[in-house]
Write a protein that holds these residues in place. Structure first.
Motif, PDB file in Angstrom:
ATOM      1  N   GLY A   3       0.809  -1.213   0.000  1.00  0.00           N
ATOM      2  CA  GLY A   3       0.000   0.000   0.000  1.00  0.00           C
ATOM      3  C   GLY A   3       0.839   1.259   0.000  1.00  0.00           C
ATOM      4  O   GLY A   3       0.471   2.270  -0.575  1.00  0.00           O
ATOM      5  N   GLU A   5       3.809   1.698  -1.440  1.00  0.00           N
ATOM      6  CA  GLU A   5       4.360   1.938  -2.781  1.00  0.00           C
ATOM      7  C   GLU A   5       3.323   2.604  -3.676  1.00  0.00           C
ATOM      8  O   GLU A   5       3.635   3.502  -4.447  1.00  0.00           O
ATOM      9  CB  GLU A   5       4.830   0.623  -3.391  1.00  0.00           C
ATOM     10  N   GLY A   6       2.085   2.195  -3.577  1.00  0.00           N
ATOM     11  CA  GLY A   6       1.004   2.808  -4.354  1.00  0.00           C
ATOM     12  C   GLY A   6       0.764   4.231  -3.926  1.00  0.00           C
ATOM     13  O   GLY A   6       0.528   5.116  -4.749  1.00  0.00           O
ATOM     14  N   ASP A   7       0.829   4.499  -2.611  1.00  0.00           N
ATOM     15  CA  ASP A   7       0.648   5.858  -2.106  1.00  0.00           C
ATOM     16  C   ASP A   7       1.795   6.764  -2.547  1.00  0.00           C
ATOM     17  O   ASP A   7       1.585   7.923  -2.898  1.00  0.00           O
ATOM     18  CB  ASP A   7       0.555   5.852  -0.578  1.00  0.00           C
ATOM     19  N   LEU A  10       1.240   7.558  -6.182  1.00  0.00           N
ATOM     20  CA  LEU A  10       0.153   8.518  -6.327  1.00  0.00           C
ATOM     21  C   LEU A  10       0.612   9.919  -5.903  1.00  0.00           C
ATOM     22  O   LEU A  10       0.319  10.909  -6.572  1.00  0.00           O
ATOM     23  CB  LEU A  10      -1.058   8.084  -5.488  1.00  0.00           C
TER      24      LEU A  10
END
Length: 125
Positions: A3, A5-7, A10
């Motif tokens: 999570g 890495e995705g944040d 983004l």
């Protein structure tokens, strides 16, 4: 953690978007600033170009007499663009120049155009 890495991706995308919008805004502001000053004040000393007269020839077509500095240009303007028809000498341009106040009313575009064309025909003979 997956999570985070995705944040981070983004957040990086949002940061790049803000930077691009900021650059576009600054570019817009700068071009308005330059256009308002006349290329950073290069032409702020007075008008160097002037349209003296315009004669429509048809739909979206006209003949334009322009003064650029000390040069007088006869231009054809249409949907395809602007074409230089002739560069007038000082003598030919005299027919186009506004007369002095003592001489009375200035000639119309048609009369001046015909005068210049007659002078050109005499030169060719």
């Amino acid at each position: 953690m997956p999570g985070l890495e995705g944040d981070a991706a983004l957040g990086s995308l949002l940061w790049m978007t803000v930077c691009v919008v900021l650059i576009i805004g600054l570019a817009y502001w700068f071009t308005k600033f330059v256009a308002g000053r006349g290329a950073l004040g290069a032409f702020s000393g007075g008008r160097r170009m002037e349209v003296l007269d315009r004669m429509p020839l048809g739909r979206d077509q006209s003949v334009v007499l322009a003064r650029v500095g000390e040069r007088y240009l006869l231009l054809g303007a249409g949907t395809a663009g602007v074409t230089l028809l002739a560069e007038l000498t000082e003598e030919e341009a005299a027919a186009w120049k506004p007369p002095e106040a003592a001489e009375g009313e200035k000639p119309g575009f048609k009369e001046a155009f015909l005068t210049v064309m007659k002078q050109k025909q005499r030169e060719r003979r």
